[in-house]
Design an enzyme around this catalytic site. Sequence first.
Site, PDB file in Angstrom:
ATOM      1  CE  LYS A  84      12.494  55.035  -0.752  1.00  0.00           C
ATOM      2  NZ  LYS A  84      11.281  54.257  -0.447  1.00  0.00           N
TER       3      LYS A  84
HETATM    4  C1  LIG Z   1      11.158  53.637   0.826  1.00  0.00           C
HETATM    5  C2  LIG Z   1       9.788  53.251   1.242  1.00  0.00           C
HETATM    6  C3  LIG Z   1       9.449  52.991   2.600  1.00  0.00           C
HETATM    7  C4  LIG Z   1      10.478  52.996   3.699  1.00  0.00           C
HETATM    8  O1  LIG Z   1      10.925  54.271   4.017  1.00  0.00           O
HETATM    9  P1  LIG Z   1      12.209  54.491   4.931  1.00  0.00           P
HETATM   10  O2  LIG Z   1      12.414  55.948   5.007  1.00  0.00           O
HETATM   11  O3  LIG Z   1      13.341  53.772   4.255  1.00  0.00           O
HETATM   12  O4  LIG Z   1      11.908  53.881   6.267  1.00  0.00           O
HETATM   13  C5  LIG Z   1       8.129  52.721   2.909  1.00  0.00           C
HETATM   14  N1  LIG Z   1       7.185  52.658   1.946  1.00  0.00           N
HETATM   15  C6  LIG Z   1       7.467  52.873   0.647  1.00  0.00           C
HETATM   16  C7  LIG Z   1       6.383  52.761  -0.359  1.00  0.00           C
HETATM   17  C8  LIG Z   1       8.763  53.184   0.241  1.00  0.00           C
HETATM   18  O5  LIG Z   1       9.037  53.389  -1.058  1.00  0.00           O
END
Ligand SMILES: *Cc1c(COP(=O)(O)O)cnc(C)c1O
Length: 440
Positions: A107
């Site tokens: 993220k």
């Molecule tokens: C947010 C997150 C996901 C999911 O990602 P999306 O884009 O919402 O599908 C998967 N793994 C981790 C560690 C995350 O923080």
Amino acid sequence: MQLYSTKNKKNLVTLKEAVMKGLPDDNGLFMPKNILPLPDRFFEALSRMSFVETAQAVVTHLIGDDIPPAALSQLVEEAFNFPVPLVQIDEKTAVLELFHGPSLAFKDFGARFMARLMGYFNQTENERLIILVATSGDTGGAVASGFYKTPGIEVVILYPSGKVSPLQEKQLTTLGHNITALEVDGTFDDCQAIVKEAFLDKALNQQLRLSSANSINIARLIPQSLYYFEAYKQLQIAGNTLPVVFSVPSGNFGNLTAGILAKKMGLPIEHIIAATNLNDIVPHYLNTGQYEPKMSVRTISNAMDVGNPSNFARLMDLYQKEQCHTCDMMGQDIKGYAFDDDKTKKAVKHIYEEFQYLMDPHGAVGYLALKEYQQIYPDSIGVILETAHPAKFIEEVENILNTKITIPERLAKLAKEPKSAISISTDYKDFKAWISKHDF
Ligand SMILES: *Cc1c(COP(=O)(O)O)cnc(C)c1O
């Protein structure tokens, strides 16, 4: 660049408007009007380009001249100042490590890019912009470090007291400068309710310029398409000749949707694999044609515990444009698989013992999905997006492996930093009294 709302394609806005607003008024999601293939010369040069150079080329292709080249160059250089290694664990399996940013999860790509884009668009405003965020833990850390020291922008993060992990709390409460943490004596829903009420409070909005750092802001999606190019490039350099597939551990499906964007821009991706835990809404849709949102269930890959994925509307939108009503275009590109915690734990253990590779539970779901896929499509090389550092889920991973794992230096350091947060109740008046008087 022009963008439309998935609920009304005639409603076009500029990139600045889409980024600063986050969501269209009609409750749809912003989507780029044109997603065209990159020219052949881009793909010919790809293997010689750095991540930052690729980022500049791809973003310029997508957004056009909304940002002058020099400003964009500086923006991507600052946003992506950490490595993105691809680790090949066997002939047909590679892991793309997306956790080398400050919050140790993918993220960071979206949050760091969005912060700088908002900072850029905000330059011409005289008044400070105040970003309000409610977090249950993860997103808050990426947003806090993403916006840290962004000129002209203040961030106020509301988190539920005692309900985020100690390290997550440190990620929110130790930065200082333009980042303020409010520790709410309640739940995540209470935090969200306060933020919602603040946006509806006319008097407050006259006094302060408020905005959100919504997880479905288009500025978070665009940078997430970049590392698909990076993985492809690294495989190219390694001499790969097999068709490339990506396995994406998914919750709200932003990451996966970004992969479809990369494919639409011409990256030769054979398939994208939607890997989920028991929250299997999208694999279920791909297998049955029925979209049935549910209450989310709790799993050990908890960042993927989503019962109604917010980016599904974008996926539907992308595939409707194909003008194919009788065939299932989404199912041709995306294959879906779901796994329970028991299988996930066994996979973490298997990957550690077989390849001496430490994988977090989210990545392990991606591994399982890839292996199931490769039983049907053996002639492929799979890239698993490793979405978080295993140390983020240290208790779970240590339990599964029955061994101690090392915490990265930057995370360990955080544990020693003093926490600074302002305690408030769940009463909106309490929040309003604080923010109205606070000297930003
Ligand atoms: C947010 C997150 C996901 C999911 O990602 P999306 O884009 O919402 O599908 C998967 N793994 C981790 C560690 C995350 O923080």
